[in-house]
Every structure is written in C-alpha cells, then in structure tokens.
Scaffold this motif. Sequence first.
Motif, mmCIF file in Angstrom:
data_model
loop_
_atom_site.group_PDB
_atom_site.id
_atom_site.type_symbol
_atom_site.label_atom_id
_atom_site.label_comp_id
_atom_site.label_asym_id
_atom_site.label_seq_id
_atom_site.Cartn_x
_atom_site.Cartn_y
_atom_site.Cartn_z
ATOM 1 N N GLY A 35 0.809 -1.049 -0.029
ATOM 2 C CA GLY A 35 -0.221 0.081 0.010
ATOM 3 C C GLY A 35 0.842 1.504 -0.014
ATOM 4 O O GLY A 35 1.838 1.377 -0.239
ATOM 5 N N VAL A 36 0.235 2.195 0.203
ATOM 6 C CA VAL A 36 0.954 3.672 0.157
ATOM 7 C C VAL A 36 1.578 4.066 1.264
ATOM 8 O O VAL A 36 2.443 4.761 1.483
ATOM 9 N N ILE A 37 1.026 3.750 2.624
ATOM 10 C CA ILE A 37 1.592 4.153 3.745
ATOM 11 C C ILE A 37 2.902 3.739 3.934
ATOM 12 O O ILE A 37 3.961 4.503 4.448
ATOM 13 N N PRO A 38 3.282 2.548 3.633
ATOM 14 C CA PRO A 38 5.019 2.106 3.795
ATOM 15 C C PRO A 38 5.698 3.278 2.980
ATOM 16 O O PRO A 38 6.714 3.510 3.360
ATOM 17 N N LEU A 39 5.358 3.647 1.766
ATOM 18 C CA LEU A 39 5.900 4.423 0.712
ATOM 19 C C LEU A 39 6.161 5.712 1.591
ATOM 20 O O LEU A 39 7.265 6.429 1.635
ATOM 21 N N ILE A 40 5.169 6.337 2.476
ATOM 22 C CA ILE A 40 5.165 7.470 3.085
ATOM 23 C C ILE A 40 5.899 7.462 4.290
ATOM 24 O O ILE A 40 6.801 8.381 4.713
ATOM 25 N N LYS A 41 6.042 6.365 4.924
ATOM 26 C CA LYS A 41 6.970 6.004 6.084
ATOM 27 C C LYS A 41 8.371 6.110 5.656
ATOM 28 O O LYS A 41 9.102 6.346 6.564
ATOM 29 N N GLY A 42 8.397 5.583 4.110
ATOM 30 C CA GLY A 42 9.808 5.635 3.827
ATOM 31 C C GLY A 42 10.312 7.018 3.556
ATOM 32 O O GLY A 42 11.497 7.266 3.810
ATOM 33 N N TRP A 43 9.418 8.038 3.130
ATOM 34 C CA TRP A 43 9.807 9.311 2.845
ATOM 35 C C TRP A 43 10.051 10.200 4.263
ATOM 36 O O TRP A 43 10.791 10.939 4.402
ATOM 37 N N ILE A 44 9.157 9.820 5.006
ATOM 38 C CA ILE A 44 9.168 10.578 6.463
ATOM 39 C C ILE A 44 9.384 9.741 7.519
ATOM 40 O O ILE A 44 8.367 8.870 8.158
#
Length: 277
Positions: free
Chosen positions: A119-128
């Motif tokens: 999903g998208v959440i892991p991507l966001i956590k990768g950036w932030i």
Amino acid sequence: MIKKSIYCFIFIFVCHLCIVLLNPSLGMATHQWQDNIVKAQSFYYSDKADTVMVGTSLSARIIGDSIPSVKSVAFGGCAVKDGLQLILSKKELPKYVLVETNLILRKGNSEVVSKTTAGVIPLIKGWIPSLRERYEPICLITSLMMSSTGVNAHAKQSKVNKKLLNGSINRLLDNDKSVPEKEAESRMKVIKGLIHELEGKGTQIVFFEMPVNEKLQNLKKFAQARDVMQREFPRNTYMYMPTDTTKYLTTDGEHLSFDEQQRFSHFFSQALKLLQL
C-alpha cells in the motif's frame, strides 16, 4: 482557532521530524508486536545487508551487538516464512540468509509483511521516518528514560523462576505433538519455494538450530523439523552452522534467559567467523 490548531500541528510535527532525523538511533518497541514491526521496518528501509537472519522468537533473542554484520528479521509469534517474504520484497537481496530450523513448520503471520510493504502508507513512512512505529512519542520517551537510567529492557530475563520453568517444561511435554502431515507438507512447500527463489537470485542459504532445554530437544515438533530439513535440505547439499551442544538455561524451556542469550550470541558470532560469513 482552526488555523492555530493547524499551525500547532505543523510545528510539533516538524519538531518531531527534526528530533528523529538528528537522533535516528532513538526509539524502541514497547511490546512484541510493535517490536516485530520496528524490526521489519528497520530492515525494509535500510540499505542492502549482506547477511540477514530469519526465524522465530527463539532466534530473535540473539543479541544484535554480537553479530553487527547480520540484520535480523526473526519475529516473535511469527514464522520463518514471514522473514523470507520480507527479504524478497526488497530489490537488493542479501548474499547470505541464515534460517532458523527449530520451528520452520510454524504457521506464519502475513500481517507483519503486508503492514511493512503493501500500500501507500509504507511509501510515506519511507519518505518521512518520524511516522515509523519506533519513533512514536511513547517509544521515544521510553527510549530516553531507559538510556538516561542505564536500564536494560531485557535484563529482567536474567532471573529465571525455576518453578515457572519446570511448569512450562511439563506443559510442553504433556502437549507434545507434531504438525499434521498435510499442513506440514503445505507449509514446507511454501518455504521451499521462497528459498529456491532466493537461491535463483544468487543468495546462499545457511541453516542453524537454536538450543532449547535438554528435556525438550526431542519434542515431536523439533524432531519433525529435523526430519523434514534432512529430507528437503540435506547437509551434503546445503550449509549448516555447527550445533551448540552446551546446556543453556531458558526462561520457559525454549527461550534463552538474558545471560544465556549473551553466551549463545558469542557462540553464534564465532560460528559465523568459522564459516567466513
């Protein structure tokens, strides 16, 4: 009022992010499931690791400082399968994967992998990074308190209650049973598929067995795992780490006490050097 709330949120968020970026080693898990997620994220967002260890709560107790070159994705309450799937979710694969064999037939928990990679959440956590579980406010505060007082979160495991230990051993002996044949075949088929996929991409597999209380060494589930391993991954074809025959003190018959974790971790480190890993 709404604007003030938004500005306040942005200020706190930026401060939190700055603290994390300046102190990436801060933070800690406060319970087992969170520890699994923290460990999974630490691996998933890190640079390539040459050697990765997969396993259950048994090998999760190997002390990381003793094997700094090894990244651990051994999860409490989960299975070998989960760690292998997490490894394969990354583009860059390790040169070696160390696989715990004691509970290789255990049923997995796919949530630890999906929550880390899907999903998208892991991507966001990768950036932030400040959004990752280990940097939640309570985790940061607990980490700061532990470091300031010099308290080791695992030190309480050094004291073993003999009465509780013997009771746990007797329960394990009384409920001694192996995994049903069809389930064992199904789970091993998945494990073999994951291992062969890693091998096909150039990763070498190394198997190892964790020590348990001497009264439990031949439990049906452990004997079954050894038989399956010998059949599917024979020692004349695959690399196995030497088995430590030392008698270790455990907290419940299966999990090493804190003092014994340190002793076995030293053995494990020396075994890796002998194998030149």
